[in-house]
Design an enzyme around this catalytic site. Structure first.
Site, PDB file in Angstrom:
ATOM      1  N   ASP A 111      36.936  88.701 -56.357  1.00 13.36           N
ATOM      2  CA  ASP A 111      35.693  88.648 -55.279  1.00 13.36           C
ATOM      3  C   ASP A 111      36.045  88.562 -54.132  1.00 13.36           C
ATOM      4  OD1 ASP A 111      32.877  87.205 -57.514  1.00 13.36           O
ATOM      5  OD2 ASP A 111      34.113  89.150 -57.459  1.00 13.36           O
ATOM      6  N   GLU A 124      38.980  89.013 -52.489  1.00 15.87           N
ATOM      7  CA  GLU A 124      39.727  90.152 -52.065  1.00 15.87           C
ATOM      8  C   GLU A 124      38.743  91.346 -51.847  1.00 15.87           C
ATOM      9  OE1 GLU A 124      43.669  93.008 -53.541  1.00 15.87           O
ATOM     10  OE2 GLU A 124      42.934  91.254 -54.208  1.00 15.87           O
ATOM     11  N   PHE A 125      37.783  91.588 -52.775  1.00 23.98           N
ATOM     12  CA  PHE A 125      36.980  92.773 -52.607  1.00 23.98           C
ATOM     13  C   PHE A 125      36.011  92.381 -51.147  1.00 23.98           C
ATOM     14  CE2 PHE A 125      34.329  96.087 -54.254  1.00 23.98           C
ATOM     15  CZ  PHE A 125      33.131  96.025 -53.709  1.00 23.98           C
ATOM     16  N   ASP A 126      35.583  91.322 -51.182  1.00 16.17           N
ATOM     17  CA  ASP A 126      34.742  91.068 -49.952  1.00 16.17           C
ATOM     18  C   ASP A 126      35.523  91.188 -48.844  1.00 16.17           C
ATOM     19  OD1 ASP A 126      33.075  88.154 -51.299  1.00 16.17           O
ATOM     20  OD2 ASP A 126      32.647  90.500 -51.510  1.00 16.17           O
ATOM     21  N   SER A 156       8.415 113.792 -72.040  1.00 16.13           N
ATOM     22  CA  SER A 156       8.678 112.635 -72.850  1.00 16.13           C
ATOM     23  C   SER A 156       8.979 113.047 -74.235  1.00 16.13           C
ATOM     24  CB  SER A 156       7.324 112.050 -72.759  1.00 16.13           C
ATOM     25  OG  SER A 156       6.763 111.462 -71.855  1.00 16.13           O
ATOM     26  N   LEU A 157       9.638 112.029 -75.062  1.00 16.52           N
ATOM     27  CA  LEU A 157      10.073 112.461 -76.369  1.00 16.52           C
ATOM     28  C   LEU A 157       8.844 112.030 -77.268  1.00 16.52           C
ATOM     29  CD1 LEU A 157      13.560 111.253 -76.454  1.00 16.52           C
ATOM     30  CD2 LEU A 157      12.844 113.580 -75.955  1.00 16.52           C
ATOM     31  N   LYS A 211      18.126 104.078 -77.183  1.00  9.84           N
ATOM     32  CA  LYS A 211      16.840 104.165 -76.382  1.00  9.84           C
ATOM     33  C   LYS A 211      16.923 103.117 -75.657  1.00  9.84           C
ATOM     34  CE  LYS A 211      12.267 105.650 -76.062  1.00  9.84           C
ATOM     35  NZ  LYS A 211      11.843 104.791 -75.432  1.00  9.84           N
ATOM     36  N   ASP A 225      15.302 100.606 -72.661  1.00 12.63           N
ATOM     37  CA  ASP A 225      14.083 100.600 -72.037  1.00 12.63           C
ATOM     38  C   ASP A 225      13.885 100.309 -70.749  1.00 12.63           C
ATOM     39  OD1 ASP A 225      11.274 100.253 -72.388  1.00 12.63           O
ATOM     40  OD2 ASP A 225      11.317  98.036 -73.202  1.00 12.63           O
ATOM     41  N   TYR A 259      22.197 109.709 -69.502  1.00 14.24           N
ATOM     42  CA  TYR A 259      22.212 110.163 -70.946  1.00 14.24           C
ATOM     43  C   TYR A 259      22.051 111.682 -70.980  1.00 14.24           C
ATOM     44  CZ  TYR A 259      17.328 108.923 -70.271  1.00 14.24           C
ATOM     45  OH  TYR A 259      15.974 108.895 -69.759  1.00 14.24           O
ATOM     46  N   LYS A 304      11.304 104.397 -82.611  1.00 15.50           N
ATOM     47  CA  LYS A 304      11.166 102.969 -81.919  1.00 15.50           C
ATOM     48  C   LYS A 304      11.524 101.820 -83.061  1.00 15.50           C
ATOM     49  CE  LYS A 304       9.660 102.803 -78.176  1.00 15.50           C
ATOM     50  NZ  LYS A 304       8.283 103.041 -77.674  1.00 15.50           N
ATOM     51  N   CYS A 348      -6.946  65.193 -68.411  1.00 18.90           N
ATOM     52  CA  CYS A 348      -5.416  66.024 -67.824  1.00 18.90           C
ATOM     53  C   CYS A 348      -4.373  64.957 -68.683  1.00 18.90           C
ATOM     54  CB  CYS A 348      -5.410  65.459 -66.413  1.00 18.90           C
ATOM     55  SG  CYS A 348      -3.782  65.949 -65.880  1.00 18.90           S
ATOM     56  N   CYS A 381      -2.630  62.568 -65.874  1.00 15.01           N
ATOM     57  CA  CYS A 381      -3.108  61.572 -65.291  1.00 15.01           C
ATOM     58  C   CYS A 381      -4.477  60.915 -65.804  1.00 15.01           C
ATOM     59  CB  CYS A 381      -3.575  62.026 -63.767  1.00 15.01           C
ATOM     60  SG  CYS A 381      -4.729  63.279 -63.439  1.00 15.01           S
ATOM     61  N   CYS A 419      -7.487  70.225 -63.822  1.00 16.41           N
ATOM     62  CA  CYS A 419      -7.673  68.900 -63.520  1.00 16.41           C
ATOM     63  C   CYS A 419      -7.956  68.809 -61.738  1.00 16.41           C
ATOM     64  CB  CYS A 419      -6.219  68.292 -63.639  1.00 16.41           C
ATOM     65  SG  CYS A 419      -6.196  66.478 -62.852  1.00 16.41           S
TER      66      CYS A 419
END
Length: 666
Positions: free
Chosen positions: A31, A33-35, A80-81, A113, A115, A223, A310, A404, A407, A422
């Protein structure tokens, strides 16, 4: 090598490192070296503005100069599928494909699939030109600025051999660790939790702030490839080419040559998906040959050559051992089911919220009951039923508590609300600590040197009992042992600096029930001082646009309480801002009094947030959508065509940035 050549070299190297880190998961540098390389590139680009390029790695962080989304028509519809939840339906689909192809042999590409939120990316000469959401399938939102912040989506392709122009589709996702951290932060702030990573990813990508999108660390898997010059006829083979071009493509894709192979794939991933870093909710099956896809065609809503299987929501049976109760900052009491540990979606579940008394009654819970717990697409476990047949004889029904748990104060239930509260807001520890945590939060007093753990420690040590006690803290009180001097000084300095926070944020910080950030601004700007607000009548409060009787009644109740008045008096004595400052008064005007204004587009002189603040300071009201009540639209570059069309239809005036600034000139 001159500086311009160095800019080109750094951009190329950083894009390669991004690809290795975010797509291949094979980083070759650390990180630090990248920065260092990124900082060097930022410095060089600042010295050479003529080299500006929106695809530069330095532009990943995004900018707040973003307009509302314009709608873009998809070149190819994003349909949509068809969904199925049974292996029998998969068999019927497979047989229908075979009949549709006249018995011709075919392969099926089996994919996970994901989500998330569907996205379509257009590339020209290897550069990302446009990113559009699914929308209604015909048109989608242009979210290019936000998508540029997703590091697994290449801005410039590191590979070669790609077509001059093509479209690639996929899913934008929020990884599980990011999602869980986000929900932990929202829970600590007593904000509603996201139900699942899909909702969180969708809400993030639709944000008008690319900076916020960048901070959420979204991911993406691609995909489907579309275009006039694709590598070949095989969908699977085309995606393997896309992976070589630099895209993140699932390594879980497989080609199946028979129905049993498809079923084996489904069975394998129904279990193995739980170890994935992102959410999946099923399997997608696609006929692999693009020629055969065209031959099969489409129904009105979905392609005949693809189907989504699904996964069923995971459900387990376990025993309820106890119901406990949590008290939040507002005093709301939430029942929680404690259960014998059970494995769901790859995690061990021991607790589930029961929401409120009505929810509990609906389940007819008894102590020792065996309950059904689900955790399908939703990360938050929930009890969905009770196995009453297994209930022990003589089991006692679970009754909601009367007092409660923290208390002992008798609980109350306000008319029209499902929760119990409460009312002992001054003496109930979770409420006290919650109000202090709210008071120090970023949008309130912004005392960032403090945190929930520190508040809890100081409360236990007796250093603070309310928000006013913060201003009595001394370094020697905090660092009693003499080992945290630097930290103690930082905390005291942060508390001192908060005395300059504007009045409207002080009103918000008080934590008056129902008074959120927007209501606090409205009240502060209307009444101008804490004294005027504290003595306002119900009629005066409800006369403020945006303030209803519920908020007004809560404000009156707050200031009617002697303990609250004492806290406000102490805060005044410590030097907090108890009125609109002279600078704010000088900057305010009434040029826009009574006007409802919609902002649309990208601006060059000020950010959208700055223009919203100007509208409010000058008596106007920010509206989110155009209606007959809209006074005018403040329009920048790239105003959404739908908004423009609606404004023209209703005869709403379009005001440019320059015209607006002239309007509010004092």
């Amino acid at each position: 090598m001159d500086e311009k050549e160095r800019i080109a070299q750094l951009r190329k190297e950083l894009q390669e490192h991004n690809h290795r880190y975010y797509v291949l998961n094979q980083p070759t540098i650390g990180d630090e070296e990248f920065d260092a390389m990124m900082h060097e590139l930022q410095s060089l680009e600042a010295r050479h503005p003529e080299m500006a390029d929106p695809t530069s790695p330095t532009q990943r962080v995004g900018s707040d100069l973003s307009g509302e989304f314009r709608q873009v028509k998809h070149r190819w519809p994003m349909l949509s599928l068809a969904n199925t939840y049974s292996e029998q339906d998969v068999t019927q689909w497979y047989e229908a494909v075979s009949r549709g192809l006249g018995g011709e042999p075919f392969e099926v590409c089996c994919e996970l699939k994901y989500d998330g939120l569907s996205i379509s990316l257009t590339y020209t000469d290897g550069r990302l030109m446009q990113a559009v959401t699914r929308g209604d399938g015909t048109r989608g939102d242009d979210v290019t600025a936000n998508v540029r912040t997703i590091r697994s989506i290449p801005l410039v392709l590191p590979g070669e051999g790609y077509p001059h122009e093509f479209e690639i589709r996929g899913e934008v996702l929020m990884p599980w660790p990011v999602f869980e951290q986000l929900n932990a932060e929202r829970e600590a702030a007593e904000e509603p939790l996201f139900a699942n990573p899909r909702n969180a990813a969708s809400g993030t990508l639709k944000s008008l702030s690319p900076t916020l999108v960048a901070s959420r660390h979204l991911d993406a898997y691609l995909y489907y490839l579309l275009g006039d010059e694709l590598p070949g006829d095989g969908h699977y083979e085309n995606l393997q080419e896309a992976a070589r071009w630099g895209f993140k493509v699932s390594q879980g894709m497989r080609k199946a040559h028979s129905l049993p192979e498809i079923m084996d794939y489904i069975s394998h991933w129904d279990t193995e998906r739980r170890a994935l870093p992102v959410a999946t909710d099923g399997i997608v099956l696609k006929v692999n040959s693009l020629r055969q896809q065209r031959a099969l065609g489409y129904t009105a809503k979905s392609p005949r050559w693809a189907i989504a299987y699904k996964f069923k929501a995971e459900r387990e049976r376990t025993r309820l051992t106890e119901v406990t109760y949590q008290v939040g900052r507002t005093g709301a009491v939430t029942p929680v089911a404690n259960m014998e540990p059970v494995q769901l979606a790859g995690t061990t579940v021991r607790r589930a919220t029961l929401n409120n008394e009505d929810f509990m009654r609906g389940l007819d819970l008894h102590l020792g009951d065996y309950v059904y717990v689900e955790k399908g697409g939703e990360i938050i476990p929930k009890i969905v039923g009770v196995d009453t047949a297994a209930r022990a004889e003589g089991a006692e029904p679970v009754k909601f508590i009367d007092s409660c748990p923290e208390c002992g104060t008798p609980l109350v239930r306000y008319e029209g609300e499902a929760a119990h509260y409460c009312p002992n807001d001054a003496g109930c520890p979770p409420q006290i600590k919650g109000r202090i945590e709210h008071f120090i939060s970023r949008k309130a007093m912004n005392i960032d040197s403090l945190g929930p753990e520190t508040v809890d420690e100081y409360f236990r040590r007796g250093l603070i009992h309310n928000v006013a006690d913060l201003y009595d803290l001394r370094v020697e009180d905090i660092d009693a042992g003499g080992t945290r001097m630097k930290s103690a000084h930082k905390i005291v300095q942060g508390i001192e600096a908060s005395k300059q926070v504007p009045f409207e944020r002080v009103v918000f910080a008080l934590g008056i029930r129902f008074v959120g950030e927007t209501a606090a601004k409205l009240l502060a700007r209307h009444f101008g001082s804490m004294d005027a607000l504290a003595t306002a009548s119900l009629q005066q409060l409800t006369s403020v646009s945006g303030i209803g009787e519920v908020i007004a009644g809560s404000v009156i109740s707050y200031f009617h309480d002697p303990k609250n008045r004492e806290i406000v008096s102490r805060l005044r004595g410590y030097g907090l801002q108890m009125a609109i400052s002279e600078e704010q008064k000088a900057a305010a005007g009434d040029a826009l009094k009574g006007m409802a204004i919609v902002i649309s587009g990208v601006f060059s002189h000020h950010s959208r947030d700055e223009y919203k603040a100007m509208i409010e300071r000058n008596g106007g009201k920010n509206a989110s959508s155009i209606s007959s009540k809209t006074s005018f639209v403040l329009a920048g570059e790239g105003m959404g065509p739908a908004k423009l069309q609606k404004a023209e239809k209703l005869g709403i005036r379009i005001v440019s940035e320059e015209e607006f600034l002239e309007m509010i000139k004092n």
